[in-house]
Write an enzyme that holds these catalytic residues in place. Structure first.
Site, PDB file in Angstrom:
ATOM      1  CE1 TYR A  58       5.285  -8.428   7.059  1.00 28.21           C
ATOM      2  CE2 TYR A  58       4.078 -10.493   7.232  1.00 28.21           C
ATOM      3  CZ  TYR A  58       4.096  -9.133   7.019  1.00 28.21           C
ATOM      4  OH  TYR A  58       2.923  -8.460   6.751  1.00 28.21           O
ATOM      5  CG  HIS A 109       1.317   0.009   9.633  1.00 30.43           C
ATOM      6  ND1 HIS A 109       1.217   0.540   8.370  1.00 30.43           N
ATOM      7  CD2 HIS A 109       0.192   0.397  10.290  1.00 30.43           C
ATOM      8  CE1 HIS A 109       0.077   1.225   8.275  1.00 30.43           C
ATOM      9  NE2 HIS A 109      -0.550   1.160   9.422  1.00 30.43           N
TER      10      HIS A 109
END
Ligand code: OAD
Length: 236
Positions: A58, A109
């Protein structure tokens, strides 16, 4: 106060809207899920087994997002606000809709620019820069995780997103394979009188969805054209 004399447009977007900004989609050829296994980087088990790998995955996404710029597709969507009440419901975790000027964006999300406590979901923070590390801690002392909805987790924004879609006069579905549920189910709960468009190079008719115009094309080209058409036809 919302101006209810204006038509309400809901834009439901996916990774394809950001493709022309240089951000990879998930399921196209060369997409992220060809390079990484979902179970290694996008599940609670992955975080439990290897938080370093998940954090790195990420961090890379966040760095790439910060280097990218909104494209003509995002900008066209932001322009709709001059004539309509607009809510963007996005599956994307990047902030390109906001940076293009959209003011009402609901992230189903999660959001790359935020982190949260791994012991208390209500503790959410802005990430300073692109990097979370093992030393990034919440105020309770636990490690910060990306503020992302992983596979196998609840999607808390589904309820507000459903409310928006059920009130739409016009629904624009753009840049999504409609493969991930519950998000993809949103397109089936729009009212039958709602006018619907599906913009995607691979767009097809969607079973169970009426009143749908399929526009096979890239968002950066097709969205500005669609927005001009909507402003002419339904603008205030
Ligand atoms: P996908 O990768 O499944 O689909 C991307 C879609 O974008 C495809 O339908 C492409 O045809 C389309 N596309 C590619 N280039 C485009 C362009 N220039 N203009 C318009 N469309 C284009 O991505 P999503 O449908 O967003 O979730 O995936 C949904 C979820 O699956 C993501 O939010 C993510 C992923 O796993 C999580 O990580 C929880």
């Amino acid at each position: 106060m919302k101006d209810t004399s204006r038509k309400k447009i809901v834009v439901f977007s996916g990774a394809g809207i950001s493709a022309e900004s240089g951000i990879k989609t998930f399921r196209d050829s060369g997409g992220l899920w060809e390079e990484h296994r979902i179970e290694d980087v996008a599940t609670p088990e992955a975080w439990f087994n290897n938080p370093e790998l998940v954090t790195m995955f990420y961090n890379q996404r966040r760095k790439q997002m910060m280097e990218a710029h909104p494209n003509e597709g995002h900008l066209a969507i932001a322009k709709l606000e001059s004539q309509f009440q607009v809510t963007v419901v996005t599956q994307n975790v990047d902030d390109l809709h906001e940076r293009a000027g959209s003011t009402d964006v609901l992230h189903l999300h999660g959001e790359l620019r935020k982190s949260r406590s791994s012991v208390d979901n209500s503790l959410v923070y802005e990430v300073d820069g692109w990097e979370l590390t093992a030393d990034s801690k919440c105020e309770l002392g636990s490690r910060l995780r990306p503020h992302i909805v992983w596979f196998g987790e609840q999607v808390p924004m589904m309820a507000p997103a459903s409310e928006e879609v059920m009130q739409a006069d016009i629904l624009i579905i753009v840049g999504t394979s409609l493969e991930v549920y519950p998000a993809a189910g949103l397109v089936r709960i729009a009212p039958s009188k709602c006018i619907k468009y599906y913009v995607d190079p691979k767009a097809t008719q969607i079973s169970g969805v009426n009143n749908l115009e399929v526009i096979q094309g890239r968002a950066g080209e097709a969205m500005p054209e669609l927005v001009e058409q909507l402003i002419k036809q339904y603008g205030c």
